[in-house]
Scaffold this motif. Structure first.
Motif, PDB file in Angstrom:
ATOM      1  N   TRP A 212      12.754 -10.933 -23.179  1.00 33.54           N
ATOM      2  CA  TRP A 212      12.313 -11.934 -24.161  1.00 33.54           C
ATOM      3  C   TRP A 212      11.550 -13.056 -23.472  1.00 33.54           C
ATOM      4  O   TRP A 212      10.500 -13.495 -23.943  1.00 33.54           O
ATOM      5  CB  TRP A 212      13.513 -12.505 -24.927  1.00 33.54           C
ATOM      6  CG  TRP A 212      13.919 -11.669 -26.091  1.00 33.54           C
ATOM      7  CD1 TRP A 212      15.049 -10.912 -26.209  1.00 33.54           C
ATOM      8  CD2 TRP A 212      13.181 -11.485 -27.311  1.00 33.54           C
ATOM      9  NE1 TRP A 212      15.057 -10.266 -27.426  1.00 33.54           N
ATOM     10  CE2 TRP A 212      13.941 -10.599 -28.128  1.00 33.54           C
ATOM     11  CE3 TRP A 212      11.973 -11.983 -27.806  1.00 33.54           C
ATOM     12  CZ2 TRP A 212      13.515 -10.207 -29.396  1.00 33.54           C
ATOM     13  CZ3 TRP A 212      11.555 -11.585 -29.068  1.00 33.54           C
ATOM     14  CH2 TRP A 212      12.314 -10.708 -29.855  1.00 33.54           C
TER      15      TRP A 212
ATOM     16  N   ALA B  93       8.218 -11.765 -22.402  1.00 33.40           N
ATOM     17  CA  ALA B  93       7.363 -11.429 -23.546  1.00 33.40           C
ATOM     18  C   ALA B  93       6.392 -12.566 -23.839  1.00 33.40           C
ATOM     19  O   ALA B  93       5.345 -12.357 -24.448  1.00 33.40           O
ATOM     20  CB  ALA B  93       8.225 -11.142 -24.772  1.00 33.40           C
TER      21      ALA B  93
ATOM     22  N   VAL C 207       0.224  -7.608 -28.339  1.00 32.02           N
ATOM     23  CA  VAL C 207       1.220  -7.581 -29.422  1.00 32.02           C
ATOM     24  C   VAL C 207       2.072  -6.326 -29.302  1.00 32.02           C
ATOM     25  O   VAL C 207       3.304  -6.365 -29.372  1.00 32.02           O
ATOM     26  CB  VAL C 207       0.518  -7.606 -30.805  1.00 32.02           C
ATOM     27  CG1 VAL C 207       1.538  -7.574 -31.922  1.00 32.02           C
ATOM     28  CG2 VAL C 207      -0.362  -8.844 -30.930  1.00 32.02           C
ATOM     29  N   LEU C 208       1.408  -5.184 -29.062  1.00 30.18           N
ATOM     30  CA  LEU C 208       2.119  -3.915 -28.927  1.00 30.18           C
ATOM     31  C   LEU C 208       2.982  -3.916 -27.663  1.00 30.18           C
ATOM     32  O   LEU C 208       4.080  -3.355 -27.647  1.00 30.18           O
ATOM     33  CB  LEU C 208       1.112  -2.754 -28.880  1.00 30.18           C
ATOM     34  CG  LEU C 208       0.262  -2.622 -30.155  1.00 30.18           C
ATOM     35  CD1 LEU C 208      -0.897  -1.664 -29.934  1.00 30.18           C
ATOM     36  CD2 LEU C 208       1.105  -2.160 -31.332  1.00 30.18           C
TER      37      LEU C 208
ATOM     38  N   VAL D  33       4.570  -6.451 -26.337  1.00 30.78           N
ATOM     39  CA  VAL D  33       5.799  -7.225 -26.569  1.00 30.78           C
ATOM     40  C   VAL D  33       6.869  -6.338 -27.199  1.00 30.78           C
ATOM     41  O   VAL D  33       8.024  -6.329 -26.766  1.00 30.78           O
ATOM     42  CB  VAL D  33       5.519  -8.441 -27.486  1.00 30.78           C
ATOM     43  CG1 VAL D  33       6.816  -9.103 -27.917  1.00 30.78           C
ATOM     44  CG2 VAL D  33       4.642  -9.454 -26.769  1.00 30.78           C
ATOM     45  N   ILE D  34       6.476  -5.566 -28.219  1.00 35.64           N
ATOM     46  CA  ILE D  34       7.429  -4.701 -28.923  1.00 35.64           C
ATOM     47  C   ILE D  34       8.002  -3.673 -27.944  1.00 35.64           C
ATOM     48  O   ILE D  34       9.222  -3.474 -27.856  1.00 35.64           O
ATOM     49  CB  ILE D  34       6.740  -3.999 -30.126  1.00 35.64           C
ATOM     50  CG1 ILE D  34       6.232  -5.061 -31.115  1.00 35.64           C
ATOM     51  CG2 ILE D  34       7.678  -3.026 -30.807  1.00 35.64           C
ATOM     52  CD1 ILE D  34       5.216  -4.554 -32.124  1.00 35.64           C
ATOM     53  N   ALA D  35       7.108  -3.043 -27.174  1.00 38.94           N
ATOM     54  CA  ALA D  35       7.544  -2.017 -26.212  1.00 38.94           C
ATOM     55  C   ALA D  35       8.495  -2.620 -25.175  1.00 38.94           C
ATOM     56  O   ALA D  35       9.511  -2.004 -24.805  1.00 38.94           O
ATOM     57  CB  ALA D  35       6.333  -1.412 -25.516  1.00 38.94           C
TER      58      ALA D  35
ATOM     59  N   ILE E 153      10.558  -5.288 -25.330  1.00 37.69           N
ATOM     60  CA  ILE E 153      11.895  -5.616 -25.831  1.00 37.69           C
ATOM     61  C   ILE E 153      12.714  -4.343 -26.049  1.00 37.69           C
ATOM     62  O   ILE E 153      13.874  -4.250 -25.631  1.00 37.69           O
ATOM     63  CB  ILE E 153      11.807  -6.418 -27.165  1.00 37.69           C
ATOM     64  CG1 ILE E 153      10.951  -7.686 -27.003  1.00 37.69           C
ATOM     65  CG2 ILE E 153      13.200  -6.756 -27.691  1.00 37.69           C
ATOM     66  CD1 ILE E 153      11.476  -8.746 -26.083  1.00 37.69           C
ATOM     67  N   LEU E 154      12.109  -3.342 -26.685  1.00 36.06           N
ATOM     68  CA  LEU E 154      12.830  -2.097 -26.974  1.00 36.06           C
ATOM     69  C   LEU E 154      13.235  -1.378 -25.685  1.00 36.06           C
ATOM     70  O   LEU E 154      14.343  -0.864 -25.548  1.00 36.06           O
ATOM     71  CB  LEU E 154      11.969  -1.163 -27.844  1.00 36.06           C
ATOM     72  CG  LEU E 154      11.684  -1.663 -29.272  1.00 36.06           C
ATOM     73  CD1 LEU E 154      10.744  -0.702 -29.991  1.00 36.06           C
ATOM     74  CD2 LEU E 154      12.985  -1.832 -30.071  1.00 36.06           C
TER      75      LEU E 154
END
Length: 436
Positions: A144, A147, A289-290, A292-294, A296-297
């Motif tokens: 986080w 990110a 943007v993509l 950040v999602i990758a 965290i997951l």
């Protein structure tokens, strides 16, 4: 099963600490890479060649490298609150002063001084998170926090692009306004840090006494378990000599070469396809943007499985292939797709990597070791952008430099596997199931 108390503490830590450190890193990253946007008009205005720009962009990391370990050891001694506030105010002032560079030499000098001013911020926060978050949450907390770098690119790129469209104000050109406007938040936030940040859990009056006691006991228990483990390092000097610290530095070198190559050169690579400055900013923001999602997951999966090695290796390989694709791309769409792959790979590798040092380092050893990994690793931020500028001058194309950066990420993947192999042989924690 997670107890009700643990869930409550976990939620409080995530809400109180993470958004704030993300905001600090957001501003830090913005001030570090806005030079890529300033370059659109600054390079011509002050007479910078691609090689000179690449060198100046990279000199930041030399200043950073030299002062990182001392800065983090001071932070360990005086506390994060005071030191992070000092770091932010000084880098804000230096960043604003960048508006008044007049040629290559003043550009080099200010980029170097900006690195000195900012040294200790990133490893300081990583160390700070290790003082608050138990092992099971550490990769997610780090993810986080980190990110904020791709988010900064996603939100900051269009903002920087928009500022670059401003007409001259009070005799200042667009690139000068960019430096000044984006430096102000750092200075203001430096003073907010003094009010808001808490140095250690024992001083956390925003927690209930039983929450505070549980967290202190949990962290102490983990620290004791680590210290009784073979291969644990607590001293600053022994941490600097620890081969695991050197290996992690080399792994981080590849990811940093990739990250800052993107920050400094992606706007100029995208712009080749005929986009304006604002459009370039928007396009440069999409992959982030993509990412950040990758990120965290992937970190959640790493914490859940308590596995670190493959969670570093796979993204490094993905980013390596992405850079090769950028080098071979011939259309705007292929470049954007390749940049998405690179962004996801680089971002996903970082959190599991930063969860590794606290498995075998503590105290001054953690302060020195984390700073060492970050400072040596960040030399990749010097090498990557510089090699691309230099090879662009020599060959007239970005491809050769992009392949070199891809190579550094391949090395990162191989070294991670070797480190894991060594850890399994000696039973010391550095990335596999044991060690939490």
């Amino acid at each position: 099963m997670i107890s009700d108390l643990e869930a409550r503490v976990s939620r409080k830590l995530m809400l109180r600490i993470i958004p704030f450190v993300m905001l600090l890193y957001f501003v830090s990253f913005l001030d570090r890479v806005n030079v890529g946007f300033a370059a659109m008009t600054m390079n011509k205005a002050i007479g910078l060649s691609p090689t000179a720009f690449g060198l100046g962009g990279g000199l930041f990391f030399i200043g950073y490298f030299l002062f990182e370990v001392p800065s983090n050891l001071i932070l360990h001694r005086v506390g994060a609150r005071l030191w992070i506030a000092r770091v932010m105010v000084t880098w804000g002032i230096v960043s604003a002063a960048s508006a008044f560079v007049v040629g290559p030499n003043s550009f080099y000098a200010l980029r170097f001084v900006l690195g000195v001013a900012e040294a200790g911020f990133f490893p300081g926060i990583i160390l700070y998170l290790s003082l608050w978050f138990p092992g099971r949450q550490r990769a997610v907390a780090a993810a986080w926090f980190m990110a904020a770098a791709p988010i900064s690119t996603a939100i900051g790129s269009p903002i920087s692009g928009a500022i670059m469209k401003l007409p001259p104000i009070a005799g200042l050109a667009d690139w000068q306004m960019l430096y000044i406007l984006e430096a102000v938040p750092a200075i203001i936030l430096g003073f907010v840090v003094l009010k808001y940040m808490t140095d250690t859990p024992s001083k956390a009056h925003w927690m209930k006494p039983e929450e505070r006691e549980w967290l202190i006991a949990k962290l102490k228990g983990e620290a004791n378990a680590r210290e009784s483990h073979a291969g644990h390092t607590a001293g600053a000097l022994s941490a600097l000599r620890d081969p695991r610290v050197l290996a992690l530095s080399l792994i981080y070198f590849g990811t940093s070469a990739g990250l800052y190559t993107l920050g400094l050169w992606a706007p100029l690579i995208i712009r080749q396809y005929g986009f304006g400055s604002f459009e370039t900013g928007l396009i440069a923001g999409i992959p982030s943007v993509l990412a950040v999602i990758a990120m965290i997951l992937w970190a959640k999966h790493s914490d859940l499985t308590e596995e670190r090695t493959w969670h570093v290796v796979i993204p490094c390989v993905v980013a390596c292939l992405g850079f090769v694709l950028v080098g071979q791309a011939t259309t705007a769409l292929t470049v954007i797709l390749a940049l998405v792959i690179v962004n996801i790979g680089i971002s996903a590798a970082k959190a599991p990597l930063w969860a590794m040092p606290s498995m075998f380092l503590s105290g001054a050893g953690a302060a020195a070791g984390i700073a060492m990994i970050n400072s040596v690793g960040n030399l990749g931020g010097f090498v990557g952008p510089f090699v691309i500028g230099w090879l662009k001058n020599v060959t007239g194309s970005y491809s050769a430099g992009l392949y070199v950066v891809a190579g550094t990420l391949a090395v990162s993947a191989v070294v991670t596997l070797m480190l894991s192999r060594r850890a399994q042989q000696t039973h010391a924690p550095a990335g596999e199931r044991h060690g939490h």
